[in-house]
Design an enzyme around this catalytic site. Structure first.
Site, short mmCIF file in Angstrom:
data_model
loop_
_atom_site.label_atom_id
_atom_site.label_comp_id
_atom_site.label_asym_id
_atom_site.label_seq_id
_atom_site.Cartn_x
_atom_site.Cartn_y
_atom_site.Cartn_z
N ASP A 107 0.83 -1.20 0.00
CA ASP A 107 0.00 0.00 0.00
C ASP A 107 0.87 1.26 0.00
O ASP A 107 2.01 1.24 0.46
CB ASP A 107 -0.89 -0.03 1.25
CG ASP A 107 -2.07 0.92 1.13
OD1 ASP A 107 -2.31 1.44 0.03
OD2 ASP A 107 -2.74 1.16 2.16
N GLY A 108 0.33 2.35 -0.53
CA GLY A 108 0.99 3.64 -0.39
C GLY A 108 1.60 4.21 -1.67
O GLY A 108 2.24 5.26 -1.62
N GLY A 122 0.12 5.64 -4.18
CA GLY A 122 -0.52 6.92 -4.51
C GLY A 122 0.02 8.04 -3.64
O GLY A 122 0.39 9.12 -4.13
N HIS A 162 2.72 3.89 -8.88
CA HIS A 162 2.51 2.48 -9.25
C HIS A 162 3.70 1.94 -10.05
O HIS A 162 4.07 0.78 -9.92
CB HIS A 162 1.22 2.33 -10.05
CG HIS A 162 -0.03 2.63 -9.25
ND1 HIS A 162 -0.21 2.17 -7.97
CD2 HIS A 162 -1.14 3.35 -9.55
CE1 HIS A 162 -1.39 2.58 -7.51
NE2 HIS A 162 -1.97 3.31 -8.45
N GLU A 219 -12.08 -4.84 -4.81
CA GLU A 219 -12.53 -3.48 -4.48
C GLU A 219 -11.83 -2.42 -5.34
O GLU A 219 -12.33 -1.30 -5.49
CB GLU A 219 -12.28 -3.16 -3.00
CG GLU A 219 -13.16 -3.93 -2.01
CD GLU A 219 -12.75 -5.38 -1.82
OE1 GLU A 219 -11.56 -5.72 -2.03
OE2 GLU A 219 -13.63 -6.20 -1.50
N ARG A 278 -11.79 2.33 -8.44
CA ARG A 278 -10.88 3.47 -8.68
C ARG A 278 -11.19 4.11 -10.04
O ARG A 278 -11.81 3.46 -10.89
CB ARG A 278 -9.43 2.97 -8.69
CG ARG A 278 -9.05 2.47 -7.32
CD ARG A 278 -7.58 2.21 -7.20
NE ARG A 278 -7.31 1.87 -5.81
CZ ARG A 278 -6.17 2.08 -5.20
NH1 ARG A 278 -5.15 2.60 -5.86
NH2 ARG A 278 -6.01 1.75 -3.95
N LEU A 291 11.22 -20.50 -4.79
CA LEU A 291 10.13 -19.68 -4.26
C LEU A 291 8.82 -19.87 -5.05
O LEU A 291 8.83 -19.93 -6.27
CB LEU A 291 10.54 -18.19 -4.36
CG LEU A 291 9.49 -17.16 -3.97
CD1 LEU A 291 9.30 -17.11 -2.46
CD2 LEU A 291 9.87 -15.77 -4.49
N ARG A 307 1.86 -5.21 6.01
CA ARG A 307 1.16 -4.16 5.26
C ARG A 307 1.99 -2.89 5.34
O ARG A 307 2.38 -2.47 6.44
CB ARG A 307 -0.24 -3.90 5.82
CG ARG A 307 -0.97 -2.84 5.01
CD ARG A 307 -2.39 -2.61 5.46
NE ARG A 307 -3.02 -1.70 4.52
CZ ARG A 307 -4.26 -1.80 4.06
NH1 ARG A 307 -5.02 -2.77 4.46
NH2 ARG A 307 -4.73 -0.92 3.20
N ARG A 310 -5.05 -2.65 8.63
CA ARG A 310 -6.27 -3.35 8.19
C ARG A 310 -5.86 -4.54 7.35
O ARG A 310 -4.78 -4.55 6.74
CB ARG A 310 -7.10 -2.45 7.28
CG ARG A 310 -7.93 -1.42 7.95
CD ARG A 310 -8.95 -0.86 6.95
NE ARG A 310 -8.33 -0.15 5.84
CZ ARG A 310 -8.00 1.14 5.87
NH1 ARG A 310 -8.25 1.86 6.95
NH2 ARG A 310 -7.44 1.72 4.83
N GLU A 325 1.38 -13.97 11.97
CA GLU A 325 1.90 -12.80 12.66
C GLU A 325 1.59 -11.60 11.76
O GLU A 325 1.59 -11.73 10.53
CB GLU A 325 3.42 -12.90 12.82
CG GLU A 325 3.89 -14.07 13.65
CD GLU A 325 3.65 -13.87 15.13
OE1 GLU A 325 3.69 -12.71 15.58
OE2 GLU A 325 3.42 -14.86 15.83
#
Ligand code: FPP
Length: 250
Positions: free
Chosen positions: A13-14, A16, A30, A60, A64, A124, A177, A183, A196
């Protein structure tokens, strides 16, 4: 890697806000964010992590502005093409969770190509969550179970595990996050039951491989305080703690 942290999930997140702070358009954030995905994936493979799951586009996110959604998918397509050689070089198995088949056919094709070309890789396991929602995943799992079993018996935890988008991902050890919000935002609701949680203020484009390593190390230290049993997963630890409590009570 002999670590208790095998599966990591990240809500990136973040982007923007990162761009806004620099008076640049959101898409710039982005682009930087997408470049950072490459770095974190490379680092995860290097440190021997088993699985990394990244929230690239949620159900969701469709709300946008249209041009931002278009740009995000353009970036995603570029990323899929550009990243393929790294996936192959670094023995990474690529997967997507979420309802991605409804996307533009060219993107679906790029996803399928990367999945196919990396299917036999043993390092991985990288999953991108695209058009993903945690509640939708559980609903889809239950409906698929019902279709296969014609409601002959009640659904069990094992059934749900089996019908998730990627059954291998059922236990997330650590959810990170970025960008300050604390959240879960409908991400991997089933799989984070025992995870965790780590919330950092760092915005995703600034999230470095060093911070990533430090978070994993500090979570391992946090984990080790549980009853002094190392290198066991959370479920085993919870069982151990429950057994200890029963002994005390009896
Ligand atoms: C959150 O930033 C970011 C997303 C919408 C998901 C993550 C997307 C990327 C890292 C870029 C493209 C991804 C790939 C895999 C190529 P935000 O816009 O919600 O930031 P804000 O909360 O500051 O507005």
């Amino acid at each position: 890697m002999s670590s208790s942290i095998k599966h990591v999930a990240i809500i990136m997140d973040g982007n923007g806000r990162w761009a806004k702070m620099r008076q640049r358009p959101r898409v710039w954030g982005h682009v930087k964010g997408s470049n950072n995905v490459t770095e974190i994936v490379k680092e995860s493979a290097k440190m021997g992590l088993e699985s990394l799951t990244l929230y690239a586009f949620s159900t969701e996110n469709w709300s946008r502005p249209q041009d931002e959604v278009t740009n995000l998918f353009k970036l995603l397509k570029k990323f899929l093409i550009k990243e393929r050689k790294n996936l192959i070089k670094n023995n990474i198995r690529f997967n997507v969770i979420g309802n991605y088949k409804v996307l533009d056919s060219k993107i679906v094709q790029e996803i399928e190509t990367s999945k196919k070309l990396t299917a036999n890789n043993t390092g991985l396991s990288l999953s991108l969550a695209i058009n993903y929602g945690g509640r939708a995943e559980i609903i889809d799992a239950v409906n698929d179970f019902l279709k296969d079993n014609r409601a002959q018996r009640e659904v069990t935890e094992e059934d749900i595990n089996k019908y998730l988008y990627n059954p291998e991902l059922k236990n997330i050890d650590l959810l990170i996050r970025t960008a300050g919000d604390q959240r879960v935002s409908n991400f991997l609701l089933w799989q984070i039951s025992y995870a965790e949680m780590y919330f950092t203020d760092t915005k995703w484009p600034d999230f470095t491989t060093q911070e990533f390593r430090e978070i994993i190390a500090s979570t391992e230290a946090r984990e080790r305080r549980f009853g002094g049993i190392e290198n066991t997963n959370t479920l085993e630890k919870n069982k151990y703690l429950a057994d200890q409590n029963l002994k005390i009570l009896s």
